[in-house]
Design an enzyme around this catalytic site. Sequence first.
Site, PDB file in Angstrom:
ATOM      1  CE1 TYR A  16       9.950  28.371 -26.582  1.00  0.00           C
ATOM      2  CE2 TYR A  16      12.092  28.467 -27.651  1.00  0.00           C
ATOM      3  CZ  TYR A  16      11.341  28.333 -26.515  1.00  0.00           C
ATOM      4  OH  TYR A  16      11.950  28.145 -25.295  1.00  0.00           O
ATOM      5  CE  LYS A  45      10.107  24.772 -25.950  1.00  0.00           C
ATOM      6  NZ  LYS A  45      11.588  24.790 -25.982  1.00  0.00           N
TER       7      LYS A  45
END
Length: 306
Positions: free
Chosen positions: A144, A172
């Site tokens: 992330y 992400k």
Amino acid sequence: MPTEKFDLGGVVVATTLAFTEDPSAPAGLAVDHEKYAAHCAWLIDNGCRGVGPNGSLGEYSSLTDDERRQVVRTAVRAVAGRGLVVAGVHGVGSHQAVHWAQCAKDDGADGVLLLPPIVYRANRQEIIAHYAAVNEVGLPIMVYNNPIDTKVDLTPDLIAELAQLENVVAVKEFSGDVRRVLEIKERCDIAVIAGADDLLFESLVSGAVGWFAGYPNAFPREAVELYDLIMSGRIDQARTLYEHLVPIFRWDSRTEFVQAIKLSIDVAGESYGGRTRPPRGPLSPEQEQIVRRDTQRALDYCAGRN
């Protein structure tokens, strides 16, 4: 689930978390597992690919250790094999992140979402060591990148180095720089997942393969339709729908995103948003008015299409 078969295509929703008033609970708010389970099941029923408990949107940093673990268990039971459960396992250090990843694995999650070390601004080698430690747990890892909140930017060259770890399968991307989608794809074989709702259209058109999403908590059917339109090449139709959703989607990239998305859920009226736990307080009256207005405009447009 073997890492090589871990497909993150579709809309995986970073779920909000329902609370109920309880004077004996932290800040007077207890996790409402019944409402949370119903919300997870409702998202899957409306075509979402999976759910992501214990993300920032799920207020993981305000939960006790027991609450945090029970939330994942509730999500796993609610999804019941009909979709993915990608659990947030963020921690200050690798020992915490490894603990939460092992708990997620033991409790039936399919994969994990992992920030670099939180609170402490780690250097490159510390970041690599952090992910390498969690890699040993054996679950697929979605890296992330959120330099806005963590102050650590996982640049495309660093993503490429992390992608050499066996279980790092996706990133992400929440940097706000849509140019990174193609650069990451050029540097390594990793699934790029759209992370910012208000860059969803641009990210998918550029080659992102999935959406780890916030606002589909309130608009799951429309979110799945938007994703499917883009991925099937119906770009003009997708753009038109996106243009009517993106004003409310922009709250996903603002400081009060949790409060805004929970309010939008309540305005939409098909699931439950409710209050946030401190340190998150209520929206200001002006913010609440704008969120209600933009949510209703999106709802009215979507209703008029049916």
